[in-house]
Design an enzyme around this catalytic site. Sequence first.
Site, PDB file in Angstrom:
ATOM      1  NE  ARG A  99      -0.617   0.717   4.967  1.00  0.00           N
ATOM      2  CZ  ARG A  99       0.099   1.734   5.442  1.00  0.00           C
ATOM      3  NH1 ARG A  99       0.356   2.788   4.667  1.00  0.00           N
ATOM      4  NH2 ARG A  99       0.582   1.711   6.675  1.00  0.00           N
ATOM      5  CG  ASN A 101       4.114   4.098   4.721  1.00  0.00           C
ATOM      6  OD1 ASN A 101       3.207   4.083   5.562  1.00  0.00           O
ATOM      7  ND2 ASN A 101       5.383   4.167   5.055  1.00  0.00           N
ATOM      8  CG  ASN A 148       8.383   5.838   6.916  1.00  0.00           C
ATOM      9  OD1 ASN A 148       7.806   6.919   6.995  1.00  0.00           O
ATOM     10  ND2 ASN A 148       8.015   4.784   7.627  1.00  0.00           N
ATOM     11  CG  ASP A 198       7.696   5.637  11.316  1.00  0.00           C
ATOM     12  OD1 ASP A 198       7.120   6.223  10.380  1.00  0.00           O
ATOM     13  OD2 ASP A 198       7.155   4.717  11.950  1.00  0.00           O
TER      14      ASP A 198
END
Length: 289
Positions: A99, A101, A148, A198
């Site tokens: 998916r 992100n 990310n 992250d």
Amino acid sequence: MADYELIWDSRCSVAESPVWDAANRRLLFCDINGRRINALRIDSGERESWDFPDVVGSFGLCASGRFVVAQRHHVVLFDPGSGELTDLTDRVDEPPTNRLNDGKVGPDGAFWIGSMDENTPRQKTASLYRVTPDGRITREESGYAVSNGLAWSPDGRVMYHSDSTAGIIEAWDFDPATGGRSRHRIVARLKNEDGRPDGAATDMDGNYWSAGPSAGCLNCFSPDGTLLHKQAFAVPGPTMPCFADDWLYVTSLREGKPEDILSAFPTLGGLFRTTAPSAGAPVGIFADT
């Protein structure tokens, strides 16, 4: 540990993608699996939320006043005033278990968005895309497990990105006029105990702030990759920092946390803030007008 204040006890499964909307004096963030974007007017405390038909991986601000939003497998435009939702791109060419992100609008006026593998263990099937206002989506990089950490230097001439699973933070020289990139380099390598990278943000000093949910911290790196600060966070699982006026806002997650951690930290999945050590780099605006 910095003195973090809980601003919104939203208890999102995965709160992510905080965005400072300076024109409207509001801090926006999404609940990925909750399929929602939340807005907090920081002067009045007024709250507003919008629900979507699919997961909200990330989003950005548009010149038109709309939001550019990454859904599971495509990108849409959303008008928060009317609620109108318009498809911007076709479905991305990704495995069905992937998916979209983390994403941010770059200095080039395009929406940069990465994908991630939702399998365990994660495979290197994810990519990084550039989406232009005419709906053209271009695969810029591939071979990631979890794309990310997108952010740009304050002058728009360095682009940062990470792969959370690989634990790397990378950078390119960036052309803010064209979106072109060159001179790739690895800025940092992080293990679980360091805080795997992250979501991220940059400050006006050019430093890169990376949320490290695996270690419950924020890591601040200089442009050359020197670790300047490691800041313990208020709860386990910080997901992304965002600079807004004199504040540093940070989202967090509940997903995957055991019951003893949820009992000890009931506000996981909330939005927190502390005094910002520096002003934030400019927020990119999607050039849809």
